[in-house]
Structure formats: C-alpha cells, structure tokens
Design a protein around this motif. Structure first.
Motif, PDB file in Angstrom:
ATOM      1  N   LEU A   8       0.865  -1.164   0.000  1.00  0.00           N
ATOM      2  CA  LEU A   8       0.000   0.000   0.000  1.00  0.00           C
ATOM      3  C   LEU A   8       0.912   1.228   0.000  1.00  0.00           C
ATOM      4  CD1 LEU A   8      -2.956   1.068   0.260  1.00  0.00           C
ATOM      5  CD2 LEU A   8      -2.502   1.269   2.694  1.00  0.00           C
ATOM      6  N   ASP A   9       0.989   1.885  -1.162  1.00  0.00           N
ATOM      7  CA  ASP A   9       1.908   3.021  -1.294  1.00  0.00           C
ATOM      8  C   ASP A   9       3.305   2.637  -0.823  1.00  0.00           C
ATOM      9  OD1 ASP A   9      -0.751   5.136  -0.127  1.00  0.00           O
ATOM     10  OD2 ASP A   9      -0.303   4.458  -2.146  1.00  0.00           O
ATOM     11  N   LYS A  10       3.772   1.460  -1.293  1.00  0.00           N
ATOM     12  CA  LYS A  10       5.112   0.922  -1.015  1.00  0.00           C
ATOM     13  C   LYS A  10       5.300   0.460   0.427  1.00  0.00           C
ATOM     14  CE  LYS A  10       7.283   3.511  -4.760  1.00  0.00           C
ATOM     15  NZ  LYS A  10       8.426   4.341  -5.198  1.00  0.00           N
TER      16      LYS A  10
ATOM     17  N   THR B  29      -7.401  -9.521  -4.610  1.00  0.00           N
ATOM     18  CA  THR B  29      -7.673  -8.251  -3.957  1.00  0.00           C
ATOM     19  C   THR B  29      -8.008  -7.170  -4.958  1.00  0.00           C
ATOM     20  OG1 THR B  29      -5.307  -7.917  -3.921  1.00  0.00           O
ATOM     21  CG2 THR B  29      -6.306  -8.729  -1.919  1.00  0.00           C
ATOM     22  N   SER B  30      -8.220  -5.956  -4.425  1.00  0.00           N
ATOM     23  CA  SER B  30      -8.709  -4.841  -5.247  1.00  0.00           C
ATOM     24  C   SER B  30      -7.831  -4.602  -6.460  1.00  0.00           C
ATOM     25  CB  SER B  30      -8.745  -3.566  -4.401  1.00  0.00           C
ATOM     26  OG  SER B  30      -9.033  -2.455  -5.198  1.00  0.00           O
ATOM     27  N   ALA B  31      -8.456  -4.599  -7.632  1.00  0.00           N
ATOM     28  CA  ALA B  31      -7.710  -4.417  -8.875  1.00  0.00           C
ATOM     29  C   ALA B  31      -7.118  -3.029  -8.977  1.00  0.00           C
ATOM     30  CB  ALA B  31      -8.613  -4.685 -10.075  1.00  0.00           C
ATOM     31  N   SER B  32      -7.653  -2.074  -8.207  1.00  0.00           N
ATOM     32  CA  SER B  32      -7.156  -0.710  -8.272  1.00  0.00           C
ATOM     33  C   SER B  32      -6.022  -0.452  -7.297  1.00  0.00           C
ATOM     34  CB  SER B  32      -8.299   0.276  -7.979  1.00  0.00           C
ATOM     35  OG  SER B  32      -8.794   0.071  -6.669  1.00  0.00           O
ATOM     36  N   GLN B  33      -5.630  -1.497  -6.561  1.00  0.00           N
ATOM     37  CA  GLN B  33      -4.605  -1.315  -5.545  1.00  0.00           C
ATOM     38  C   GLN B  33      -3.284  -0.887  -6.163  1.00  0.00           C
ATOM     39  OE1 GLN B  33      -4.477  -1.240  -2.414  1.00  0.00           O
ATOM     40  NE2 GLN B  33      -2.271  -1.059  -2.302  1.00  0.00           N
ATOM     41  N   PRO B  34      -2.705   0.245  -5.741  1.00  0.00           N
ATOM     42  CA  PRO B  34      -1.436   0.693  -6.310  1.00  0.00           C
ATOM     43  C   PRO B  34      -0.262  -0.111  -5.792  1.00  0.00           C
ATOM     44  CG  PRO B  34      -2.076   2.144  -4.524  1.00  0.00           C
ATOM     45  CD  PRO B  34      -3.214   1.167  -4.706  1.00  0.00           C
ATOM     46  N   GLY B  35       0.801  -0.102  -6.577  1.00  0.00           N
ATOM     47  CA  GLY B  35       2.062  -0.656  -6.114  1.00  0.00           C
ATOM     48  C   GLY B  35       2.220  -2.146  -6.285  1.00  0.00           C
ATOM     49  N   ASN B  36       1.234  -2.836  -6.892  1.00  0.00           N
ATOM     50  CA  ASN B  36       1.354  -4.288  -6.968  1.00  0.00           C
ATOM     51  C   ASN B  36       2.546  -4.737  -7.808  1.00  0.00           C
ATOM     52  OD1 ASN B  36      -0.775  -5.113  -5.340  1.00  0.00           O
ATOM     53  ND2 ASN B  36      -2.262  -4.704  -6.932  1.00  0.00           N
ATOM     54  N   ASP B  37       2.891  -3.960  -8.829  1.00  0.00           N
ATOM     55  CA  ASP B  37       3.982  -4.379  -9.694  1.00  0.00           C
ATOM     56  C   ASP B  37       5.311  -4.416  -8.955  1.00  0.00           C
ATOM     57  OD1 ASP B  37       2.636  -2.702 -12.609  1.00  0.00           O
ATOM     58  OD2 ASP B  37       2.260  -4.673 -11.778  1.00  0.00           O
ATOM     59  N   GLU B  38       5.411  -3.692  -7.838  1.00  0.00           N
ATOM     60  CA  GLU B  38       6.641  -3.676  -7.076  1.00  0.00           C
ATOM     61  C   GLU B  38       6.626  -4.705  -5.940  1.00  0.00           C
ATOM     62  OE1 GLU B  38       7.463   0.254  -5.698  1.00  0.00           O
ATOM     63  OE2 GLU B  38       6.668   1.184  -7.488  1.00  0.00           O
ATOM     64  N   SER B  39       5.538  -5.474  -5.845  1.00  0.00           N
ATOM     65  CA  SER B  39       5.337  -6.264  -4.645  1.00  0.00           C
ATOM     66  C   SER B  39       5.606  -7.751  -4.835  1.00  0.00           C
ATOM     67  CB  SER B  39       3.903  -6.076  -4.147  1.00  0.00           C
ATOM     68  OG  SER B  39       2.993  -6.568  -5.107  1.00  0.00           O
ATOM     69  N   ALA B  40       6.249  -8.126  -5.949  1.00  0.00           N
ATOM     70  CA  ALA B  40       6.414  -9.545  -6.219  1.00  0.00           C
ATOM     71  C   ALA B  40       7.332 -10.203  -5.197  1.00  0.00           C
ATOM     72  CB  ALA B  40       6.974  -9.754  -7.617  1.00  0.00           C
TER      73      ALA B  40
END
Length: 616
Positions: free
Chosen positions: A65-67, A212-223
């Motif tokens: 969530l916001d990194k 989870t929410s498709a609009s959630q930011p930051g997912n691309d950095e969360s692998a």
C-alpha cells in the motif's frame, strides 16, 4: 488461445489439493490454502473444513500500500444492525489502517494513523445479528476503537459463489485479524510462516487474477519470488511443483519459462505412481504441446480417481486442441456433472458450440459461466462473439461494453467493438474505439485497418490513407491495405496512385476480383476503356456470380456504342442483384436503340425500387 490458457491455469492447479501431506497450519485449523496471484503475492484462505462448504470462507491478502507492506481484508462498513452500505478493502499496515471503498459512498473512505488508535484498538466479535423465519445469523466483524472520535465497525465478507455461506469455525480468522490490528509485525510474521508452510505442503494455487482490489497501487513492485520446493519432497512432489510452475508461466505469457518448467517436471515424473503425479505429468505434456501424451496421463489419473472434475476439464482441453470436439464436450459435461460451478468447462464447451454454429447453446454456456464468475471480462467477449454470429449486433456491443467495464485496458475489446460499430455504420463511434485501442496498443494492424475504412466511409480520405500507410508499414503484404488505400486514392481523384496500389494488391492476390474491378473503374476514369475492359473480363472470369463485373463491362460496351452487348450484361447483373442504377443504365441503352417501351419499363422499375428503399 491465450484466454483458454488462462482458464486452464485456473483449473489444473487443483491437482495440488490431492497431496496427502498436510501442513501443521492446517492441522491447527488456522488456514487451508494459500493462493498466489500473477505477481506471486500471497492470499491466505480461511475456509470451511466441511467439504460441502469449501466455497465459503475468508481471505487475507499481502499487498503493498503506497510501497508499505499491508494485510488486506474485504469488509462492509456497519452503521446499524444490518446496514452495510459500503463494501471495500481494509488495509492494515505498521503505520496506519486504510479503508478504500469499492461500492458505496466514497466519502466514508479513510486513512487512520496508528497514533489515532487506542493502545489496544482492535476487537473482533459478532457485530451484526439478523433473523429469518427459522434461524438467527451472526456476522463476524472488526471494531476499531479510536482516540476522540467514533469507533469504526466492519463486517467481514466471505468469498462465495452463491452468497449462502454459513461459515463455521471462524475463531482462527478472527484471532488473526485481531492480531493484525494490535500487533502488525507479529501478524505479518505469522502470515509468512503460514504461507510458507502451506506452500511446502502443496496446499496452494495460482489465481489467474488478483484476489484483492484491482485498483490497488504498487502491486507491480510487490512480487515475492516463489520459494524452491522443499528438498525433502520426493521426485513426484517436486515434479508436481514444476508442472504447476509451467502453468503459471504459460498463463502469464512467458512461454520459454513455461517450457523449461514442464521439461523439468517430466524429468522428475519419470515413474509416476499416484493419481496426482499422473495428472501433473499430463499437465506438463499439455504445456509442451504433446496432447496425445497428455491424454494418456489424464486417462491414467481418471482411472485411479474418477471423481475429480479438474481431470476431465484438462483432458477436455487437450481433446479441444486436437479438434476432437465430441470427446472434448463429453469431458466438459462430466466435469460439470462433478463440479457444477467449474467455469472453465462452461466457457470451453461454449466455444466449441460457437465454432459448430450452435450459437444458442454457446450463449447458454457463457450465461452460466457469467452467473458463476460475473467479473470475467473475457467471457462477456466470448458471449458477444456468439451474438455476433447470430447477427445480433446490439447484444454483441452490450457484452463488449461489459467486458470493457471490467477490463478497460484491453485493446482487443475496443478493437472488436469498433468493428461492430462500423458494421452498424456508426463510424464515428468506431473511430473513437479505434483511438482507445491504438492508445493501448499502437501497433495493432487490424485496428488501423478498421479506422482507415471508417475514415473512408465518412469521406475523410486523407486520414484513411494515413492509416493504411501505417498498416503497410507494419504489414507490407496486407492485400486489404492496398485495396483500401487504392479506393481512397480513387475517391480523391488520384487515379495513378490508385492503380499502383491495386496493381500491388493483384500481385499479392491474383484471384482478387475486387482488385480487378476497382482498377478497371480507375482505368475507365482515365478514359482507358480497353484496359478497363480487360480488368472487368478478368473479374467476371474469377467471380461469375459477381454482378458488379457484368455491370461495369456493360458500361464499357455502352460507351463504345455496342448496345446489345451492354444490355446483355446489364440483364445478367440485374439477375444476380437488381439495383436502381443498373435498371437506369439498361433504360439508357434501350433508349439509344430506340426501344422506348422497354426503356420506360426499366425506368418504372427503378422508381419502384427507389420507393421501396425509401420506406422506413
């Protein structure tokens, strides 16, 4: 094929549910499954132990969530006893708690700093109670106590396909959520221990989309990288692990990695003995394109255990790819009989029915798939295609509208809708959809072609030519691009450029009657009637049932004063497709021959057709 692979991904990972080794976490009744999304982030599934209620339970997802690392849960905001107006996601982090609303009034969203919470802010209890004619229901929920402001209350939302869950043994989930609020670092450590334990026990799946929410930011950095298999696994377990990895990589479009994992799986599964191992070997063979060998292994898995729907679904997919549609349908039927909510079976069976021209049966299957999983954009697209084949363009568009609503970043959906709008002669809307598609995919040849033709249809030939230029640049051997651009140049009066493009179209496809006709008309406009005549002759030779060829050859005869041959050609064109202009041209030929009665009869017929076409 890409969509089918995704559906296959969602189904074949079920073979890990058959592994007899059970994680300590599951023995303790805490969590039954870990699901990894396309970025390999984890979601814990707390579900019912009762086999009849396996589709009921709760999720806790690990996201950025916001990194900042968070635990996310799906909740409804509570106001009164049964009033749950806002549905959304509660994100619990080390520094704050955030509520983002998916459905409802966005004004109730908030981000609360930890300093605004009490020292022990979270309690989990039965917050709501409501009664029907026979039973009283309690909804588990979370109460957040705040400094100097009203407390916040939420009801946990279950994951379910029929909205009739009665989830028992909620205590482990409640305990975990309470800990996440009051002791985030401890809860996060527990989360990671649980997910690792469940993965090593084989109790995990890959989801084709985020839980989870498709609009959630930051997912691309969360692998989070998937851990290697436990070295204590035997060869069969490790083979099953790599088979699943191959499916995941294939679903994400990483074909080389998928192939490498499938080959590794086959090395490890050289001597399968258990049902799940035969199934995993079949999966690996399928990923490598070896459909016959995949079917052999699926057969063996089904012989050992004939009650697992996913096995029939996977074998059906192999038969489908072999174009053995009867056997594929039989397997999809069996899969549905065993598990009525198996979306992939309905979707793939629907695709076969659609290919067979059984559009109503296809639509019925897509309807059922949408009823089970209403958020799958690709299924609306497939149903739209079935309606398109029935020539129901309005329903085609309504299904594409829904697909775009669910997935607004899919260029293909806009391109398909543009094509249908163009068929309905709504050219401006077609152009707008093409603009959106090309913004998402600037190198889509088909979309440039659709927009180029739409520009031609509204008379914007310069933009049409520019788009056809782009098509030729991307695909130099596209005959339709040369045809379309040749027609656009013709309409601009540039007959030499038109003839050059049509010549190229004929070189690419010497059997194109349309190219000969169009080039012949361009020659006629240049007053080169002999070359025009040769082209019209060739068009008639290639397509004897093409009335437009006879009409244009008749025009050349007419201009040269050969009225009898002109009339013969006009008559043949009328027999094939009666049109106002052909009657008018034949009337003129009769007039030139002095046959006024026949000329008047043709004029009367032309007037009659004109009246019929003018009727609403």
């Amino acid at each position: 094929m890409k969509v089918r692979i995704l559906i296959f991904t969602a189904s074949i990972t079920l073979f890990f549910l058959a592994i007899p080794q059970i994680a300590q976490a599951q023995k303790n009744g805490e969590a039954q499954m870990v699901i990894l999304d396309e970025n390999n982030r984890a979601t814990l599934r707390f579900s019912n132990q009762n086999p009849d209620q396996q589709q009921c339970g709760f999720h806790v997802s690990n996201l950025l969530l916001d990194k900042e690392e968070s635990l996310a849960i799906r909740v409804s905001r509570l106001t009164q006893i049964v009033d749950m107006p806002e549905i959304g996601w509660l994100y619990i982090t080390a520094s704050r708690i955030v509520y983002r609303i998916q459905t409802g009034d966005p004004a109730f969203a908030f981000a609360i700093s930890r300093k605004d919470l009490d020292e022990k802010p979270g309690s989990v209890e039965d917050l709501t109670r409501y009664t029907d004619d026979t039973r009283t229901y309690f909804s588990p929920g979370l109460k957040l106590r705040l400094h100097d402001r009203p407390e916040q209350q939420f009801a946990f939302r279950t994951f379910t396909r029929d909205n009739k869950c009665s989830v028992k043994n909620q205590k482990p989930y409640k305990k975990f959520i309470k800990r996440a609020v009051n002791d985030f670092s401890g809860a996060m450590a527990e989360f990671k221990q649980l997910t690792t334990s469940l993965q090593h026990a084989g109790k995990f799946q890959f989801g084709p989309r985020r839980i989870t929410s498709a609009s959630q930011p930051g997912n691309d950095e969360s692998a989070i990288p998937l851990p290697p298999p436990d070295p204590n696994f035997n060869r069969g377990r490790q083979g099953m692990y790599y088979a699943m990895l191959s499916v995941m990589e294939s679903g994400n479009g990483r074909k080389q990695q998928a192939r490498e994992h499938a080959e590794k799986a086959l090395q490890l599964l050289d001597n399968p003995t258990e049902e799940a191992e035969f199934y995993a070997k079949g999966v690996a063979q399928y990923e490598l394109g070896n459909d016959d060998l995949a079917i052999v292994n699926f057969d063996k898995a089904i012989q050992l255990d004939s009650q697992k729907a996913a096995r029939y679904l996977s074998r059906g997919l192999a038969y489908y790819r072999k174009k053995d549609h009867d056997r594929a349908i039989a397997d999809f039927d069996k899969a549905i009989q065993l598990e009525s909510a198996l979306t992939g079976a309905y979707v793939n069976r629907g695709e076969i029915y659609n290919a067979r021209g059984e559009y109503d049966r296809a639509i019925a299957d897509f309807d059922k798939a949408i009823e089970i999983e209403p958020q799958q954009a690709s299924t609306y697209m497939k149903r739209g295609n079935a309606y398109f084949m029935k020539n129901n363009l309005d329903r085609t568009i309504s299904n594409l509208d829904k697909a775009i609503q669910l997935n607004p970043n899919n260029a293909g959906f806009y391109g398909l809708r543009a094509t249908v709008h163009a068929m309905k002669r709504d050219y401006l809307q077609a152009i707008l959809d093409c603009d959106k598609a090309l913004h998402l995919d600037p190198d889509d040849v088909q979309t440039y072609s659709v927009r180029a033709n739409a520009y031609s249809d509204i008379g914007d030939y310069d933009r049409s030519i520019a788009d056809f230029d782009k098509v030729v640049q991307l695909k130099p051997d596209d005959i339709k691009a040369y045809l379309g651009r040749g027609k656009a140049y013709f309409e601009k009066g540039n007959y030499d450029r038109s003839i050059a493009d049509l010549q190229r179209a004929i070189e690419l496809d010497p059997q194109s009657a349309e190219a000969y006709i169009t080039r012949g008309i361009a020659y006629a406009r240049k007053n080169d009637l002999d070359r025009a005549f040769v082209d019209f002759e060739k068009a008639i030779q290639l397509r004897p049932q093409y009335g437009f060829g006879y009409y244009n050859r008749g025009r050349v005869y007419h201009f040269k004063g050969d009225y009898d041959r002109a009339i013969a050609d006009y008559s043949e064109a009328i027999r094939l497709k009666p049109e106002i202009r052909i009657y008018q041209s034949r009337a003129s030929a009769y007039e030139s021959k002095g046959d006024k009665d026949k000329a008047q009869a043709d004029r009367d017929k032309a007037a009659e057709l004109e009246k019929q076409q003018a009727k609403p």
